[in-house]
Design an enzyme around this catalytic site. Structure first.
Site, PDB file in Angstrom:
ATOM      1  N   HIS A 266      58.773   6.642  16.853  1.00  0.00           N
ATOM      2  CA  HIS A 266      59.775   7.221  16.169  1.00  0.00           C
ATOM      3  C   HIS A 266      60.847   6.549  16.185  1.00  0.00           C
ATOM      4  CE1 HIS A 266      61.047  10.445  18.726  1.00  0.00           C
ATOM      5  NE2 HIS A 266      62.459  10.090  18.093  1.00  0.00           N
ATOM      6  N   ASP A 267      60.726   6.016  17.905  1.00  0.00           N
ATOM      7  CA  ASP A 267      62.149   5.194  18.013  1.00  0.00           C
ATOM      8  C   ASP A 267      61.693   3.924  18.428  1.00  0.00           C
ATOM      9  OD1 ASP A 267      64.571   6.522  17.495  1.00  0.00           O
ATOM     10  OD2 ASP A 267      64.335   7.905  18.820  1.00  0.00           O
ATOM     11  N   LYS A 270      64.079   0.539  19.437  1.00  0.00           N
ATOM     12  CA  LYS A 270      65.129   0.821  20.357  1.00  0.00           C
ATOM     13  C   LYS A 270      64.509  -0.926  21.262  1.00  0.00           C
ATOM     14  CE  LYS A 270      67.134   5.229  19.616  1.00  0.00           C
ATOM     15  NZ  LYS A 270      67.330   6.226  20.294  1.00  0.00           N
ATOM     16  N   HIS A 295      67.575  -0.002  14.530  1.00  0.00           N
ATOM     17  CA  HIS A 295      66.104   0.308  15.518  1.00  0.00           C
ATOM     18  C   HIS A 295      64.939   1.374  14.016  1.00  0.00           C
ATOM     19  CE1 HIS A 295      67.459   4.762  15.885  1.00  0.00           C
ATOM     20  NE2 HIS A 295      66.028   4.952  15.602  1.00  0.00           N
ATOM     21  N   HIS A 319      62.845   8.115   9.701  1.00  0.00           N
ATOM     22  CA  HIS A 319      63.365   9.854  10.224  1.00  0.00           C
ATOM     23  C   HIS A 319      65.103  10.173  11.030  1.00  0.00           C
ATOM     24  CE1 HIS A 319      64.107   7.284  13.918  1.00  0.00           C
ATOM     25  NE2 HIS A 319      64.094   7.714  14.878  1.00  0.00           N
ATOM     26  N   HIS A 320      65.918   8.999  10.144  1.00  0.00           N
ATOM     27  CA  HIS A 320      67.258   9.417  10.137  1.00  0.00           C
ATOM     28  C   HIS A 320      67.745   9.225   9.135  1.00  0.00           C
ATOM     29  CE1 HIS A 320      68.235   9.244  14.241  1.00  0.00           C
ATOM     30  NE2 HIS A 320      67.607   8.462  14.482  1.00  0.00           N
ATOM     31  N   ASP A 348      63.423  15.551  15.954  1.00  0.00           N
ATOM     32  CA  ASP A 348      63.698  14.719  16.545  1.00  0.00           C
ATOM     33  C   ASP A 348      65.191  15.906  16.818  1.00  0.00           C
ATOM     34  OD1 ASP A 348      64.169  12.903  18.095  1.00  0.00           O
ATOM     35  OD2 ASP A 348      64.878  11.355  16.405  1.00  0.00           O
TER      36      ASP A 348
HETATM   37 FE   LIG Z   1      65.436   7.313  15.794  1.00  0.00          FE
HETATM   38 FE   LIG Z   2      63.587  10.501  19.576  1.00  0.00          FE
END
Ligand SMILES: [Fe+2]
Ligand SMILES: [Fe+2]
Length: 409
Positions: A266-267, A270, A295, A319-320, A348
């Site tokens: 998911h990240d 970044k 990201h 996801h955010h 998360d």
């Molecule tokens: Fe994230």
């Molecule tokens: Fe995370």
């Protein structure tokens, strides 16, 4: 009539006699009944478009011969061929003086090779219940006592034999069919075994490929963590929370499996965010916050290149997002947010709350549960999360705690 019974008894003998043995015994019995010194028995076999008479055995008491392996076509130019084509019984007094007005002739090559003198013959068909010829029996040289010249066969012997033809034919046909079926089954079994072995090899290869794939994405996910405050087992825990929640929500097995490895990515975006921003202590300014939030889109761009990572790509992107539309990057609302991302969103945040941050200590499960279900000054669960998913979390929160404990950093 006793002869009939005797024959039936003989034919119906139990046991695993092969067709070859059966035919051998039929020939022997027919010779016994008619006093034939020699004889041969054929069975009809199709090969391509042509029917053939395949010799099963040749018996000859005078020259001690009992095996045969040859075939002749079913055409009326030979005696056996004639019998097979016409289903007629043929009686011949002397095979060397066959009249010219019949289509068949006697092939003397066997006699020439062995020195035997074939003279009289009784040749008759073996037929099945449909009156189809399935074999031919040739009896040669009726031989009684020590007479030098064999006697001819006559109607009496023919009559003696004929009632059994059909019974014998039927039994032979049945045995032959069974044998053919068994042979075919055996061939099939061998083929199946080969196929199975090949399939296993393919499965093995697929397993290897699958393992390599899993390792690659695990490494990719780890690579993204280099500058992130989330370390170690965060990504693995996310896989597990997400899998647990997907299952509890009742998502199909394929979905659950896919989210169980997609969540960790998911990240991944970044990787593309300036590391100075990632590692900055204290509050981010507006530009930095904007770059940080990118990201999600960066991750989506990286993952969208692979078909197998479609779910991972949508999770990375969304996801955010928040249930009420207050999230980023697109401000999606409610079910516009993919279910995979909605699930990962809760997972998360649960894990982030349980982890130490520059601005906060690690919270206990109880405190985290409180924040997620009731809220605090920073988080309003009704805005953040889908009510159905929040309910599932409430019902299974202890399992979240177990995962966290089991995979502690
Ligand atoms: Fe994230
Ligand atoms: Fe995370």
């Amino acid at each position: 009539m006793s002869a009939v019974l005797e024959f039936l008894e003989f034919i119906e003998q139990p046991g695993q006699q092969s067709v070859r043995e059966l035919l051998d015994r039929v020939l022997l019995k027919a010779r016994e009944m008619t006093g034939a010194e020699a004889g041969s028995i054929f069975i009809v076999r199709k090969s391509g478009k042509q029917d053939w008479l395949v010799a099963n055995s040749i018996q000859n008491d005078a020259i001690k011969l009992s095996k045969a392996d040859f075939r002749i076509p079913v055409v009326p130019t030979s005696i056996a061929g004639y019998v097979a084509s016409t289903a007629e019984t043929v009686l011949i007094d002397d095979l060397y003086t066959i009249p010219k007005n019949v289509p068949f002739d006697f092939d003397q090559s066997f006699d020439k090779a062995t020195g035997y003198r074939s003279r009289s013959m009784l040749a008759f068909p073996l037929t099945n219940f449909q009156k189809k010829v399935i074999g031919v029996v040739q009896l040669i040289n009726r031989h009684k006592g020590k007479r030098k010249t064999p006697a001819a066969f006559d109607e009496k012997q023919a009559d003696l034999i004929l009632p059994f033809n059909q019974i014998v034919g039927r039994v032979i046909e049945r045995a032959d069919m069974l044998e053919q079926i068994n042979k075919r089954n055996k061939d099939l079994r061998v083929k199946n075994k080969t196929l199975r072995a090949q399939q296993l090899q393919i499965e093995e290869l697929q397993k290897d490929t699958e393992e390599a794939f899993m390792v690659s994405i695990r490494l990719l996910a780890r690579a993204a963590e280099v500058h992130d405050e989330d370390t170690g087992n965060h990504i693995i825990r996310c896989n597990e929370y997400a899998f647990l929640m997907a299952k509890k929500v009742g998502m199909p097995a394929d979905f659950c499996r896919e989210i169980s490895f997609s969540a960790q990515l998911h990240d991944i975006g970044k990787m593309s965010v300036n590391s100075a921003i990632l590692t900055k202590r204290g509050r981010l300014d507006e530009d930095e916050r904007y770059e940080m939030n990118q990201h999600t889109s960066y991750g989506n761009q990286i993952l969208a290149r692979s078909d197998r990572l479609n779910m991972a790509a949508e999770i990375a992107l969304s996801h955010h997002e928040q249930w009420d539309g207050g999230g980023y990057p697109e401000g999606l609302k409610g079910e516009q947010i993919p279910i995979s991302a909605r699930i990962l969103g809760i997972a998360d945040i649960y894990d982030a709350l349980r982890s130490e941050r520059a601005y906060k200590p690690a919270f206990s499960h109880e405190k985290t549960f409180q924040i997620l279900t009731v809220g605090d000054d920073r988080l309003d669960p009704t805005q953040h999360f889908e009510p159905k998913l929040l309910q599932v979390f409430k019902e299974n929160h202890e399992e979240f705690n177990q995962i966290r404990k089991r995979l502690e950093d």
